[in-house]
Design a protein around this motif. Structure first.
Motif, PDB file in Angstrom:
ATOM      1  N   GLU A 158       0.835  -1.214   0.000  1.00 24.74           N
ATOM      2  CA  GLU A 158       0.000   0.000   0.000  1.00 24.74           C
ATOM      3  C   GLU A 158       0.864   1.256   0.000  1.00 24.74           C
ATOM      4  N   GLU A 213      -4.834   4.787  -1.226  1.00 24.07           N
ATOM      5  CA  GLU A 213      -3.913   3.675  -0.915  1.00 24.07           C
ATOM      6  C   GLU A 213      -2.929   4.085   0.189  1.00 24.07           C
ATOM      7  N   HIS A 215      -4.537   3.443   3.393  1.00 19.09           N
ATOM      8  CA  HIS A 215      -4.629   2.013   3.721  1.00 19.09           C
ATOM      9  C   HIS A 215      -3.352   1.590   4.460  1.00 19.09           C
ATOM     10  N   ILE A 223     -11.420  -0.887   4.100  1.00 22.36           N
ATOM     11  CA  ILE A 223     -10.394  -0.816   3.045  1.00 22.36           C
ATOM     12  C   ILE A 223     -10.923  -1.515   1.790  1.00 22.36           C
ATOM     13  N   GLU A 266     -11.159  -0.510  -2.194  1.00 21.41           N
ATOM     14  CA  GLU A 266     -10.540  -1.314  -3.260  1.00 21.41           C
ATOM     15  C   GLU A 266     -11.588  -1.633  -4.344  1.00 21.41           C
TER      16      GLU A 266
HETATM   17 FE   LIG Z   1      -5.233  -0.545  -0.894  1.00 20.27          FE
END
Ligand SMILES: [Fe+2]
Ligand SMILES: [Fe+2]
Length: 268
Positions: free
Chosen positions: A45, A77, A80, A168, A172
């Protein structure tokens, strides 16, 4: 229907964890195996900005629709990785900037200089059709990330971890929706793009993160998350999704990648 980019750019945000009590992990720590997977996941990430560097030297950067998405994608990201780092911190595991820096230094001259230059030159030769490959690659990696988080949730059965990873996963899913709609549209339009993408996937695709982490870590994560019967089902599901993309049928992409890391895929 194509992806609503305007809506996405106005709603992209850091994954929300204000209501999460990270001290839950002190009362009920994660297993050593889960922590090892989370290290791998946060390495991937937080490396997004470096993947982005390698993509901005390709024809993808000339398309403002794609760069708008990539700007938001990179932002989400990043968070994350940051949230996973907070989980690792509670477990007194190495995390955050020192870890990210060591991952980047470990890429050396080959990863930091040769890779972006060769990608720039190869993509320039391919031109606009390169974007189809980039979008397909992104879709496969988002599917893989979503599946990996899902398997970790199932294996660990930890309420707080589940809450965080599901949030998360929701992000995605939106990344995947963009990559998928762009990939499908571009592959449908061009036989050349289909051929280039098929060649690139077959020849160069490897599990996300495997190019930046030691081989033993990739093997461990693949085995832990995608080994066994339930993992095997997931692998076949992923292969099936790639199959449905125009011109990409029969690649057995994830199964073959697992085999190349010495991990057996359980049969149905
Ligand atoms: Fe991610
Ligand atoms: Fe993503």
């Amino acid at each position: 229907m194509s992806f609503n980019l305007d809506h996405y750019k106005h709603t992209a945000k850091a994954v929300q964890v204000d209501d999460i009590d990270f001290d839950d992990f002190r009362d009920q720590p994660l297993s050593a195996d889960a922590l090892r997977c989370l290290h791998y996941m946060t390495d991937v990430e937080t490396h997004t900005v470096c993947y982005l560097r390698d993509l901005l030297v390709t024809p993808s950067h000339q398309n403002p629709r794609i760069t708008t998405f990539l700007t938001m994608w990179n932002f989400e990201e990043f968070w994350h990785g940051d949230v996973i780092d907070r989980i690792l911190a509670v477990h007194d595991e190495i995390n955050g900037l020192p870890r990210h820096e060591s991952v980047r230094r470990a890429q050396g001259f080959a990863g930091n200089v040769v890779a972006p230059i060769t990608q720039c030159l190869a993509a320039a030769v391919l031109g606009e059709d390169f974007i189809a490959t980039h979008m397909t690659w992104g879709a496969v990696n988002e599917w893989s990330a979503h599946a990996a988080y899902g398997r970790l949730i199932e294996l660990e059965q930890h309420a707080t971890l589940t809450k965080i990873l599901q949030r998360i996963q929701q992000q995605e899913s939106r990344h995947l929706a963009f990559y998928m709609s762009e990939a499908r549209e571009r592959l449908e339009k061009s036989r050349r793009a289909q051929r280039i993408t098929r060649f690139a996937l077959r020849r160069f695709w490897a599990p996300v993160g495997s190019t930046i982490t030691p081989k033993a870590e990739t093997r461990f994560v693949l085995n832990h998350l995608l080994g066994g019967e339930d993992g095997g089902k997931m692998v076949r599901m992923l292969d099936g999704k790639v199959d449905k993309l125009p011109g990409q049928e029969g690649l057995d992409l994830v199964s073959k990648a697992m085999a190349s890391f010495g991990v057996r895929v359980a049969t149905a």
